[in-house]
Design a protein around this motif. Structure first.
Motif, mmCIF file in Angstrom:
data_model
loop_
_atom_site.group_PDB
_atom_site.id
_atom_site.type_symbol
_atom_site.label_atom_id
_atom_site.label_comp_id
_atom_site.label_asym_id
_atom_site.label_seq_id
_atom_site.Cartn_x
_atom_site.Cartn_y
_atom_site.Cartn_z
ATOM 1 N N PHE A 139 0.830 -1.200 0.000
ATOM 2 C CA PHE A 139 0.000 0.000 0.000
ATOM 3 C C PHE A 139 0.866 1.252 0.000
ATOM 4 C CE2 PHE A 139 -2.106 3.448 2.283
ATOM 5 C CZ PHE A 139 -3.257 3.610 1.519
ATOM 6 N N ALA A 140 1.936 1.254 0.813
ATOM 7 C CA ALA A 140 2.822 2.421 0.875
ATOM 8 C C ALA A 140 3.523 2.649 -0.459
ATOM 9 C CB ALA A 140 3.851 2.228 1.992
ATOM 10 N N LEU A 141 3.989 1.563 -1.091
ATOM 11 C CA LEU A 141 4.640 1.693 -2.396
ATOM 12 C C LEU A 141 3.664 2.241 -3.438
ATOM 13 C CD1 LEU A 141 6.674 -1.628 -2.497
ATOM 14 C CD2 LEU A 141 7.643 0.664 -2.586
ATOM 15 N N LEU A 142 2.444 1.728 -3.427
ATOM 16 C CA LEU A 142 1.454 2.174 -4.404
ATOM 17 C C LEU A 142 1.005 3.602 -4.138
ATOM 18 C CD1 LEU A 142 -0.721 -1.009 -4.888
ATOM 19 C CD2 LEU A 142 0.766 0.079 -6.538
ATOM 20 N N LEU A 186 10.455 -2.691 -9.279
ATOM 21 C CA LEU A 186 9.621 -3.730 -8.657
ATOM 22 C C LEU A 186 8.364 -3.132 -8.033
ATOM 23 C CD1 LEU A 186 12.306 -5.979 -6.929
ATOM 24 C CD2 LEU A 186 10.912 -6.563 -8.907
ATOM 25 N N ALA A 187 8.473 -1.874 -7.574
ATOM 26 C CA ALA A 187 7.311 -1.219 -6.968
ATOM 27 C C ALA A 187 6.164 -1.093 -7.967
ATOM 28 C CB ALA A 187 7.703 0.165 -6.453
ATOM 29 N N LEU A 188 6.498 -1.043 -9.270
ATOM 30 C CA LEU A 188 5.464 -0.902 -10.294
ATOM 31 C C LEU A 188 4.562 -2.130 -10.367
ATOM 32 C CD1 LEU A 188 7.614 0.543 -13.236
ATOM 33 C CD2 LEU A 188 5.953 1.792 -11.860
ATOM 34 N N ILE A 189 5.131 -3.306 -10.138
ATOM 35 C CA ILE A 189 4.366 -4.528 -10.386
ATOM 36 C C ILE A 189 3.900 -5.228 -9.105
ATOM 37 C CG2 ILE A 189 5.422 -4.943 -12.628
ATOM 38 C CD1 ILE A 189 7.229 -7.005 -11.304
#
Length: 201
Positions: free
Chosen positions: A5-8, A174-177
């Motif tokens: 959630f934080a990454l998104l 990696l945060a993208l996927i």
């Protein structure tokens, strides 16, 4: 879930437009389409080599595929796969007890496909131009990394770091996927288990 959630949240705030999210949808579509083509090839192999119909094969292995989809783990699905292949597909027990455990350990073809597509997607998201040689290297590295992946949920994401490192693609991608990784993990585990059952037949 909190980390994802934080990454998104950071990704949504920093994204200049909705194009990135549309691209993410196309990425997920591309992976699922590749896995469906892979399963279609398995069905063709079953038809050619065993002369059994694809519907017979799918009916026999269906519960194992469903369990693979829900657990995202070839290892957790292994007892059900062995039972379905032996009792419902007619494979001898000495064959299934040899082939299926090995397959659950090293036959991660769905994961290999996913890693290759993910690496190319992340490179494109960062505007990198991959040469043909680099793309072939990504395929080879993804294949080797998938063999070394554990048969547990999320292992493919860990091994993807090595694939990205080989090609010089930023690991921050990696945060993208992360958002779509779990459903794709479920789908690629179905392909892995289907491949194991195909080989045992």
């Amino acid at each position: 879930p909190y980390g994802v959630f934080a990454l998104l949240a950071a990704l949504v705030v920093e994204a200049p437009s909705a194009d990135l999210f549309a691209a993410l949808g196309w990425y997920a579509f591309c992976v699922v389409l590749g896995l469906l083509i892979m399963i279609a090839v398995y069905l063709l192999i079953v038809k050619l080599y065993t002369n059994k119909s694809p519907s017979f094969f799918l009916k026999g292995i269906g519960p194992a595929q469903l369990l693979a989809f829900s657990t995202s783990s070839s290892a957790a699905t292994l007892p059900v796969t062995m039972e379905r292949v032996t009792e419902h597909l007619g494979v001898e027990e000495e064959v299934s007890s040899f082939v299926l455990p090995i397959g659950a350990t090293i036959n991660m073809d769905g994961t290999s496909l996913y890693q290759a597509v993910a690496a190319v997607f992340i490179a494109q998201a960062f505007g990198m131009d991959l040469s043909f040689g680099t793309q072939l290297g990504i395929i080879a590295t993804a294949t080797l990394a998938s063999i070394g992946s554990a048969a547990v949920p999320g292992a493919g994401m860990v091994m993807l770091v090595g694939v990205l490192g080989y090609a010089g693609i930023p690991e921050a991608g990696l945060a993208l996927i992360f958002a779509v990784d779990r459903p794709l993990d479920m789908c690629r585990t179905v392909a892995n288990v289907t491949g194991d059952a195909t080989v045992s037949m």
